[in-house]
Design an enzyme around this catalytic site. Sequence first.
Site: not given
Length: 350
Positions: A87-88
Amino acid sequence: MSARMSLTDALTRMPRVALVDAPTPIQPLKRIEEVMGPALNGVKLYVKRDDLMGLGGGGNKLRKLEYLMGDAAANGCDTIIATGGIQSNFTRVTAAACARQKVACELVLAPLVPETDDDYERNGNTILNDLFGARVHVLGRGETAADFARRRAEELTAQGRRPYLTPGGGSNSISALGYVRCALELDTQLNSNGLGDAIIVTANGSNGTHAGLLAGLKALGRSPHRLRAFTVLANAENSRNSTLAMANGSLELLGASDRLDIDDVRIADDQRGRGYGLVTDAMIEAVRLMASCEGLLLDPVYSGKAFAGVISDVRAGRYPAGASVVFLMTGGTPALFAYRSAFARKDDRS
Ligand SMILES: *Cc1c(COP(=O)(O)O)cnc(C)c1O
């Protein structure tokens, strides 16, 4: 020459690609002040809206990316490789910026968070990476993103391409220049709004945001002590050491003679909880408070935890009476959709 002019000059000499809609506004949190009432002890709360940027959903990573993409272009690179967690936010805005700059983009995503579910794996940022047209490599547990990225860069080089490897979280002394630039912007805004003594609060993950602000304040001759961070990744001591090294690296790149020392770096780790990306009750309360009182969105991994720290410091009387506190809204909204289960009410389906 004034400190402001020489800093502006030094920044202008560094290669940069413009991606950010700046200046981002500073706004008061009137409704939260109302709800917190006497507990505030006269403290005034503001946000600097670094979540308000047009490209790729915006957020703090876009400021850092301006200097990374500038460096990549100056080195004649044709492909950007970015690494991060599933989920960067950094990889998401990198994909968007590459689309706009017509540079090839490869993302290497590693499972950094131990407890996940289907929303975490497939919702939020992961949808956007794909929409922006990046080539995405998703690693299994135990594989290191940096190692994979290095091997991939060698492969691309062997094919005659010119890859540019970005640092983890997009943070190093080059990208922190984006927040040196933000410190200049912020200093002008604060001074013209009578907030010259405001305390500034940010989340600290991979250090670049905090490091850049520190370097900028130092170069401007402002006290670095007014800046406080909450780490969401490393413990306070490690975070302090790496933030200091990064900030001094930025000062060196700018040709400044000032250096910071360890006492200038104020980082608390009381909001980290069980670790990076793992939810805390205080984070959920902070996200709900900001959303339900102000209609603004924090994120569950960084700004939610850091703003929980602001609330907790207000309640504990850790700010001087009547102080102004400016909280840096760093973006990351897409990650909220990846944390659906954390925010779901127990009675949702009744
Ligand atoms: C990465 C990130 C941060 C922390 O910034 P660093 O420069 O990595 O310390 C804060 N907020 C959001 C939303 C982020 O994505």
